[in-house]
Design a protein around this motif. Structure first.
Motif, PDB file in Angstrom:
ATOM      1  N   LYS A 224      56.427  30.589  37.154  1.00  0.00           N
ATOM      2  CA  LYS A 224      56.695  30.615  38.597  1.00  0.00           C
ATOM      3  C   LYS A 224      55.994  31.761  39.303  1.00  0.00           C
ATOM      4  O   LYS A 224      55.684  31.668  40.496  1.00  0.00           O
ATOM      5  CB  LYS A 224      58.212  30.711  38.823  1.00  0.00           C
ATOM      6  CG  LYS A 224      58.965  29.496  38.331  1.00  0.00           C
ATOM      7  CD  LYS A 224      60.467  29.651  38.571  1.00  0.00           C
ATOM      8  CE  LYS A 224      61.235  28.417  38.084  1.00  0.00           C
ATOM      9  NZ  LYS A 224      62.702  28.562  38.299  1.00  0.00           N
ATOM     10  N   ASP A 225      55.770  32.849  38.564  1.00  0.00           N
ATOM     11  CA  ASP A 225      55.102  34.007  39.163  1.00  0.00           C
ATOM     12  C   ASP A 225      53.573  33.876  39.141  1.00  0.00           C
ATOM     13  O   ASP A 225      52.866  34.796  39.579  1.00  0.00           O
ATOM     14  CB  ASP A 225      55.505  35.277  38.416  1.00  0.00           C
ATOM     15  CG  ASP A 225      57.001  35.537  38.542  1.00  0.00           C
ATOM     16  OD1 ASP A 225      57.573  35.125  39.576  1.00  0.00           O
ATOM     17  OD2 ASP A 225      57.565  36.121  37.606  1.00  0.00           O
ATOM     18  N   GLY A 226      53.047  32.781  38.570  1.00  0.00           N
ATOM     19  CA  GLY A 226      51.602  32.577  38.506  1.00  0.00           C
ATOM     20  C   GLY A 226      50.956  33.209  37.298  1.00  0.00           C
ATOM     21  O   GLY A 226      49.720  33.216  37.190  1.00  0.00           O
ATOM     22  N   LYS A 227      51.730  33.733  36.370  1.00  0.00           N
ATOM     23  CA  LYS A 227      51.188  34.355  35.183  1.00  0.00           C
ATOM     24  C   LYS A 227      50.897  33.288  34.134  1.00  0.00           C
ATOM     25  O   LYS A 227      51.729  32.424  33.862  1.00  0.00           O
ATOM     26  CB  LYS A 227      52.176  35.381  34.644  1.00  0.00           C
ATOM     27  CG  LYS A 227      51.613  36.239  33.524  1.00  0.00           C
ATOM     28  CD  LYS A 227      52.629  37.319  33.119  1.00  0.00           C
ATOM     29  CE  LYS A 227      52.064  38.190  31.999  1.00  0.00           C
ATOM     30  NZ  LYS A 227      53.031  39.243  31.593  1.00  0.00           N
ATOM     31  N   ALA A 228      49.692  33.363  33.524  1.00  0.00           N
ATOM     32  CA  ALA A 228      49.263  32.350  32.572  1.00  0.00           C
ATOM     33  C   ALA A 228      49.865  32.612  31.192  1.00  0.00           C
ATOM     34  O   ALA A 228      50.078  33.753  30.792  1.00  0.00           O
ATOM     35  CB  ALA A 228      47.743  32.331  32.493  1.00  0.00           C
TER      36      ALA A 228
END
Length: 244
Positions: A224-228
């Motif tokens: 959700k935070d955009g971290k891969a």
């Protein structure tokens, strides 16, 4: 009486001797007054120069037939054209050798006897034929009893020169047309210039495959935070993840 005569003879002898002495002195003064001047001749050395189009030297015909147009000078260009026109069935008279052409380099005569005055200009691409050259050719063709006139150049004509040529019915060949005619002739086969090719280093991209504990390959996902992160491709059957 005898003594008187002897006295006169003595005076005459003395005068003669004094004249001889004075004459010798004058000759000495004149000889010493002359200045001997020596002229030193300077030896001029002729050094070889790089190629230039204005040179009046001309290489052998077999060399010209293998030389590109940008590597020949004015005299060689005239010679190359004379070889071309002769093979086309013209009688060719070279009148412009040495640069003193008066506006005409070649006079060509066809099978019907019509004479054409030819002016050849071996210029670089950026140096175009000026209008004055057309006017000189128009005036000079009469001196050679020519009916037609032709200007052949390795470059091109200025806009004013083209208008002047059309007005006085002067035919002209520009650089591209000249090269096409010479190549179609077949005898002119200039050496091809080598083109340096740049070597492009090939880059290989390595793909990294991550395998999940279940044996299935893992794919890149984002939270959700955009971290891969890595997630199993069998999701939702397998919910295993792995940090990138």
């Amino acid at each position: 009486m005898t003594s008187f005569i002897g006295f006169i003879v003595a005076i005459i002898v003395l005068s003669v001797l004094s004249g001889v002495v004075q004459g010798n002195k004058k000759k000495r003064k004149r000889s010493t007054g002359k200045r001997h001047t020596t002229v030193k001749k300077s030896n001029t050395q002729i050094t070889s120069t790089t190629f230039n189009r204005s040179s009046i030297t001309c290489r052998a015909d077999d060399v010209l037939l293998k030389t590109p147009l940008d590597q020949i000078n004015g005299a060689e260009f005239e010679r190359l054209l004379s070889l071309y026109f002769r093979d086309q069935g013209y009688i060719v008279k070279e009148v412009g050798i040495g640069g003193k052409d008066g506006g005409v380099d070649l006079v060509i005569v066809d099978k019907r006897g019509e004479k054409t005055a030819v002016q050849a200009k071996c210029y670089a691409d950026h140096n175009k034929v000026q209008v004055m050259t057309i006017r000189e050719l128009v005036g000079a063709k009469r001196n050679h009893d020519c009916i037609l006139s032709l200007l052949v150049t390795t470059s091109d004509l200025t806009a004013d020169a083209k208008r002047e040529a059309e007005q006085f019915k002067v035919d002209y060949w520009h650089g591209g047309l000249v090269e096409n005619k010479l190549r179609a002739w077949g005898k002119w086969q200039p050496a091809k210039t080598k083109v340096k090719q740049r070597k492009v280093a090939s880059t290989t991209v390595k793909t990294v495959t991550v395998i999940c504990g279940c044996g299935a390959p893992m794919v890149e996902r984002k939270n959700k935070d955009g971290k891969a992160f890595w997630g199993c491709s069998d999701y939702p059957s397998c919910r295993k993840t792995k940090a990138m």
